[in-house]
Design an enzyme around this catalytic site. Structure first.
Site, PDB file in Angstrom:
ATOM      1  N   GLU B 197       0.841  -1.194   0.000  1.00 39.35           N
ATOM      2  CA  GLU B 197       0.000   0.000   0.000  1.00 39.35           C
ATOM      3  C   GLU B 197       0.881   1.250   0.000  1.00 39.35           C
ATOM      4  OE1 GLU B 197      -1.234  -2.882   1.707  1.00 39.35           O
ATOM      5  OE2 GLU B 197      -2.286  -2.892  -0.207  1.00 39.35           O
ATOM      6  N   TRP B 295       3.963 -11.916   4.035  1.00 39.33           N
ATOM      7  CA  TRP B 295       3.821 -11.871   5.502  1.00 39.33           C
ATOM      8  C   TRP B 295       2.982 -13.011   6.083  1.00 39.33           C
ATOM      9  CZ3 TRP B 295      -1.386 -11.232   6.429  1.00 39.33           C
ATOM     10  CH2 TRP B 295      -2.144 -10.481   5.532  1.00 39.33           C
ATOM     11  N   ASN B 313      -0.664  -8.233  -3.163  1.00 38.35           N
ATOM     12  CA  ASN B 313      -1.200  -7.516  -4.315  1.00 38.35           C
ATOM     13  C   ASN B 313      -0.127  -6.705  -5.032  1.00 38.35           C
ATOM     14  OD1 ASN B 313      -1.597  -5.794  -1.740  1.00 38.35           O
ATOM     15  ND2 ASN B 313      -1.689  -4.284  -3.366  1.00 38.35           N
ATOM     16  N   ASP B 355      -7.551  -6.176  -5.033  1.00 39.68           N
ATOM     17  CA  ASP B 355      -6.673  -6.341  -3.862  1.00 39.68           C
ATOM     18  C   ASP B 355      -6.829  -7.712  -3.219  1.00 39.68           C
ATOM     19  OD1 ASP B 355      -4.764  -5.678  -1.900  1.00 39.68           O
ATOM     20  OD2 ASP B 355      -6.311  -5.012  -0.518  1.00 39.68           O
TER      21      ASP B 355
END
Lengths: 166, 623
Positions: B197, B295, B313, B355
């Site tokens: 992001e 992650w 993403n 996403d």
């Protein structure tokens, strides 16, 4: 129907605004800005205030874009352009960062347009970096909001809640 | 004593992995600990990621008598994900930011033996996309490993808590952070990278357990050299390495446009981590700021020496400004642990428009003579691959409400996208299911070799998704879409279900009021445990899903249920402390009654079950 009380306060407001106009005219002094981080003086080059709305804001601290639908639409675009949504949410009501529409604010001064302008322009201690032009991006001085753009963003934020800030 | 343990561990390792090179594993103590069901020696118990425990003292008959044994308030608020690590008489507990660590002595009333308080710049919190979470600790080679949110990977002496080494893995100044648990495997510590992001180019990295030196690093985007893709990549399935899997319909990346799967795709292509970012991109060539966060929870198979993980993403969320399939975002990779070289990789959501991160965990299980890799993706499909070469065995919708694709081609892995769900700049796509947080997010599923079933938490949430113009500025958010989320057609926001991993058909399914955001645990006594956002820790019957026990803890559960044995007694526990993507807005946005919890508006009712911010605590139960 306008009650006596309302009439009185309307009159009072008119008188006050008249007084402030007179005061501004007399002193011819621009607004002085302070940072939200520690209240220290914040200098913003006067030439950046290059539209009539920005000049009015520099003079009086008033955001004449409040209530202006065209300005709000542009402000919304800019809000998205710099991904303000990531922290403050798609409607400025908060997400991983605080909500911005009031009536209470993370920084009390954000209830006024001058206060919110300062908070966004120079950033906070809470993690938000400065968004003012020249300050936002150390690698590219052309990145960031002009005063006029920031006033439009604020006009859109104000339209999401009941606080006008003027 | 210590020497004996190591000898024993080495003997066992050599015994069951004859094909492996004779490498003395530095984490022999961990491997030995994993063989004892009384321990919980890794983020998901052991390398398989099954979160299955052989302990069975707590069973269907007596689980109703389960009661609180002890609790531990972490002293930290907000989202507590993951679970503690238990080795012998020691339990190691982590917290949300600032990621404190406590070593508790189970032999002595859970007394704190040592604690570690990282000094992290508070501004790091502003660049964590979805709450200040940590997903836990790693154990091995006499050390406890902590991956701090600010990117520092630190090795602590397991006995004393003193620092052995540390290394800077990512730089928060460019918007990169870490939320994953370090995964200790053999002589390596694996860690990831968050920041899709923020336009970060993410990777998985392996550090040498002895001194923290970098062993290898594999980026999610870029050249084959940087992604560690070699000549025999996708050998069994060259069609996974196609330059393009879609053709434009009505102009593709513009309003009214969409994408149709190409029938005969040409595989075996190289350099796809750069070539699938077609011109023009929003920034540079696209892949330099291409995201692909890492992650999740990563399993390992010692027989093939492969480790499995998923990538997130592509940056930015606006698909129109990054034409192409955007490899290797949204991909499940299998890599050789020693070299990092990718054996196979399959992109699940080419040219993502929603996403749908591919970071969710892979779970390994054996059936017949084969090992399979199972994965419940955020995009709403459950995948099962042949673990050794990536051949796709099954791909099914987890729930019929998934409406962005009609199905997945088993040969190519390519989803048949539906034009009705296509998203474009300045167009607000409505009613897309699932929402960006997926039919499952970070909360890991579990497998029981006893029932042969997978047990998965579910989000039942849909969204509106409007891509917007967005400018990249290093270190600042770069999102490019606004979205709002709301409950799906079942009228609830979550569920919990059992699935046959060979067919991915549902066996049983329980609705949940909110997304089930806690990780699952299975036990040898055919019990399944999981936590909920309305504060329950539940035990259900693995065969039927029938609820057998529940207990309401202090704050919503986004941690993983875990179990351990101590002095002949079985304990079950979970961290509580609401947060994560579903709960983060609640933690921060409660200053005004008008605050709508941002994108997670559908979760507003969480405030009726949780104080804000969520208080962190560990809750442990026994008979």
């Amino acid at each position: 129907m306008l009650g006596n009380k309302a009439l009185k306060s309307t009159l009072l407001v008119s008188m006050l605004s008249l007084a402030s106009v007179v005061f501004s005219a007399q002193s011819n002094a621009a607004q002085t800005f302070v940072t939200t981080q520690d209240g220290s003086p914040l200098t913003i080059p006067a030439e950046l205030f290059d539209t009539s709305a920005a000049k009015e804001f520099l003079e009086t601290g008033k955001n004449i874009y409040i209530g202006n639908a065209e300005a709000q639409a542009r402000g919304h675009k800019i809000f998205n352009l710099y991904s303000c949504t990531q922290c403050h949410g798609p409607e400025a009501k908060g997400q991983v960062g605080p909500g911005l529409i009031g009536p209470t604010f993370r920084y009390d001064k954000d209830a006024t347009n001058k206060g919110m302008f300062e908070t966004v322009w120079h950033g906070t201690n809470g993690g938000m970096g400065a968004k003012g032009i020249g300050l936002m991006d150390a690698t590219d001085a052309s990145n960031g909001l002009t005063p006029d753009e920031l006033l439009k963003v604020i006009s859109w934020i104000r339209a999401q809640g009941g606080v006008t800030g003027n | 004593m210590q020497v004996n343990k190591i000898k024993l561990a080495l003997g066992l390792v050599a015994g069951f992995t004859l094909a492996m090179p004779m490498l003395a594993s530095a984490a022999a103590d961990q491997e030995a600990a994993m063989k004892d069901a009384n321990n919980w020696a890794g983020p998901r118990g052991n390398y398989t990621n099954q979160a299955y425990s052989q302990l069975g003292q707590i069973n269907k008959g007596n689980v109703k008598n389960l009661k609180a044994a002890w609790t531990f308030a972490t002293g930290v608020n907000r989202g507590h994900e993951g679970s503690p690590v238990v080795v012998g008489n020691m339990m190691y507990v982590h917290t949300a930011f600032p990621n404190n660590v406590y070593a508790l002595n189970l032999d002595d009333n859970q007394k704190i033996v040592w604690s570690y308080f990282p000094k992290q710049d508070p501004s790091v919190q502003a660049v964590l996309c979805c709450d200040n979470v940590s997903r836990g600790l790693g154990y091995g080679d006499g050390k406890i490993f902590l991956q701090q949110n600010d990117g520092t990977l630190i090795a602590l002496d397991a006995k004393t808590g003193s620092k052995v080494w540390d290394v800077k893995n990512v730089d928060p100044k460019v918007g990169a952070t870490n939320t994953n648990a370090p995964h200790v495997i053999k002589d390596k510590v694996l860690t990831g990278c968050s920041g899709a992001e923020f336009g970060v180019r993410c990777f998985i990295a392996a550090y040498n357990i002895k001194d923290g030196s970098l062993a290898w690093k594999a980026f999610s985007t870029g050249s084959d050299k940087d992604v560690l893709i070699g000549d025999d990549f996708n050998k069994a399935n060259p069609q996974y390495s196609a330059l393009s899997v879609y053709q434009d319909v009505n102009g593709g990346n513009k309003q009214g446009g969409s994408f149709a799967a190409i029938k005969d795709i040409k595989g075996g292509e190289k350099e796809l981590g750069t070539r699938t970012w077609l011109k023009p991109q929003a920034v540079k060539d696209g892949w330099q700021n291409g995201g692909g966060s890492v992650w999740g929870w990563w399993p390992y198979d010692a027989r093939t020496n492969l480790v499995y993980y998923g990538t997130g993403n592509p940056s930015v969320w606006n698909p129109d400004v990054r034409p192409g399939d955007n490899k290797w975002s949204m991909t499940i990779f299998a890599r050789d642990l020693d070299t990092g070289i990718a054996k196979w990789g399959m992109q699940m959501t080419p040219h993502d428009e929603w996403d749908y991160d591919g970071i969710n965990e892979v779970i390994l299980f054996d059936k017949g003579a084969k090992t399979y890799a199972w994965h419940h993706d955020r995009n709403g499909f459950i995948y099962t691959w042949d673990a050794k070469d990536g051949t796709l065995v099954s791909a099914e919708k987890v729930h019929p409400f998934v409406n962005w694709a009609s199905g997945v081609d088993l040969k190519t892995g390519v989803p048949a996208k539906l034009a009705t769900a296509s998203t474009h700049q300045d167009y607000n796509a409505k009613g897309v299911c699932p929402a960006a947080l997926g039919t499952k997010d970070q909360q890991p599923a579990a497998y029981s070799p006893k029932t042969g079933l997978m047990y998965t938490p579910l989000n039942h949430v849909c969204m509106t998704y409007e891509p917007v113009e967005s400018k990249y500025v290093a270190g600042q958010p770069w999102v490019g879409a606004t979205l709002t989320m709301f409950a799906g057609p079942d009228g609830v926001m979550g569920g919990f279900g059992a699935y046959d991993p060979m067919t991915n058909k549902k066996v049983w399914y329980n609705k949940e009021k909110f997304s089930a955001w806690g990780g699952a645990l299975t036990t040898a006594s055919n019990l399944v445990f999981y936590g909920t956002l309305d504060r329950w820790l539940k035990a259900v019957d693995a065969q039927s899903g029938k609820e057998l026990w529940k207990f309401q803890v202090g704050s919503g559960v986004i941690g993983n249920a875990f179990t351990y044995g101590h002095k002949g007694k079985q304990y079950v526990g979970t961290l509580s402390g609401i947060g994560g993507w579903a709960g983060v807005a609640m933690n921060l946005g409660m200053t005004n009654p008008t605050d709508a919890l941002g994108a997670a508006g559908g979760y507003a009712e969480l405030t009726k079950y949780n104080a804000a911010p969520g208080g962190g605590a560990l809750n442990v139960f026994s008979l």
